[in-house]
Design an enzyme around this catalytic site. Structure first.
Site, PDB file in Angstrom:
ATOM      1  N   ARG A 146       0.882  -1.161   0.000  1.00 24.34           N
ATOM      2  CA  ARG A 146       0.000   0.000   0.000  1.00 24.34           C
ATOM      3  C   ARG A 146       0.923   1.216   0.000  1.00 24.34           C
ATOM      4  NH1 ARG A 146      -2.352   4.085  -0.165  1.00 24.34           N
ATOM      5  NH2 ARG A 146      -4.387   4.607   0.727  1.00 24.34           N
ATOM      6  N   GLU A 154     -10.982   5.401  -5.859  1.00 24.71           N
ATOM      7  CA  GLU A 154     -11.945   4.334  -5.549  1.00 24.71           C
ATOM      8  C   GLU A 154     -11.952   3.930  -4.080  1.00 24.71           C
ATOM      9  OE1 GLU A 154     -10.987   1.296  -8.301  1.00 24.71           O
ATOM     10  OE2 GLU A 154      -8.876   1.289  -7.766  1.00 24.71           O
ATOM     11  N   ARG A 196      -0.599  -5.358   4.950  1.00 28.47           N
ATOM     12  CA  ARG A 196       0.057  -4.881   3.722  1.00 28.47           C
ATOM     13  C   ARG A 196       1.290  -4.058   4.087  1.00 28.47           C
ATOM     14  NH1 ARG A 196      -5.011  -2.063   0.759  1.00 28.47           N
ATOM     15  NH2 ARG A 196      -4.868  -0.876   2.693  1.00 28.47           N
TER      16      ARG A 196
END
Ligand SMILES: [Zn+2]
Length: 252
Positions: A146, A154, A196
């Protein structure tokens, strides 16, 4: 008279022996650093005269080469770190952290201290999958990243019209990063709550892709969590808004 000549000869012989010894000692104490060479795209490090360096040749210390995930070339057989030294290197300071380096801007980062990776998958504008050769202890061989400090449409406005620009942001990231060799820098937190990896992705040209996303208007500066380049990314967003770039212009 004969004695003095003999002494001179002895002195001469001793100095012949001492000069290389002193040279050797100096080379060992000058940081103890061994220089090796890499290309801009390869995964191995080399001796300076290796034929693999025909296209590009970048000098770096053996330690930095190992830290960045380069392995020794099998044809020129460059020097190697001992297994213990290599393991210690990946445990201590193996990750390049921009906060620890106290960098004032994303452009000041040194990609040759970073972990090298290849982008093997694309999730959306601010999330990609990478493969890391010789990953340091904190990292896996494959990671979802990330990007720090940026949010593409989005994920931030799931029910608003601006979401339509998520597609453009996603395509931009895919076109710039997929199948590319990149370099990873880190900040305060290594992972988010989903596990992540939180990273800055640098391209082989040394550009911070996170900053490019914000500057080109494909996402906004994500300031909910503090990060080293927050002021810079805020300014990049303001400029993108003024210039009506990307999502700030109401169209691609
Ligand atoms: Zn080589």
């Amino acid at each position: 008279m004969k004695g003095r000549v003999k002494n001179k000869i002895i002195l001469f012989l001793v100095s012949l022996f001492l000069i290389p010894v002193a040279g050797f000692l100096l080379s060992q104490t000058a940081g103890g650093e061994t220089t090796v060479y890499v290309t801009s795209t390869g995964e191995k490090y080399h001796r300076e005269d290796c034929r693999s360096l025909r296209r590009s040749k970048i000098a770096l210390s053996l330690e930095d080469a190992v830290r960045s995930g380069y392995g020794p070339c099998s044809s020129c057989k460059p020097p190697e770190l001992s297994g213990d030294a290599a393991a210690a290197l990946s445990r201590i300071g193996g990750l390049y952290r921009v906060n620890a380096a106290a960098l004032s801007s994303s452009a000041a980062a040194d990609i040759y201290q970073m972990v090298k990776a290849e982008v093997v998958g694309h999730v959306d504008g601010d999330t990609v999958r990478v493969r890391i050769p010789n990953p340091p202890a904190e990292l896996g061989a494959v990671e979802t990243i990330r990007l720090i400090g940026v949010d593409t449409p989005e994920t931030v406005h799931p029910n608003r019209p601006v979401e339509t620009f998520g597609k453009e942001a996603s395509d931009f990231t895919k076109s710039r990063l997929l199948n590319q060799t990149v370099y990873l820098a880190f900040d305060w937190d290594l992972r988010d709550r989903y596990g992540r990896l939180l990273a800055y992705i640098y391209t082989a040209e040394g550009r911070c892709f996170n900053a490019s996303l914000v500057g080109e208007g494909y996402g906004h500066a994500y300031t909910r969590f503090s990060f080293q380049f927050m002021d810079e990314f805020r300014a990049l967003e303001q400029q993108a808004r003024r210039d009506k770039r990307g999502l700030w212009g109401g169209g691609p």
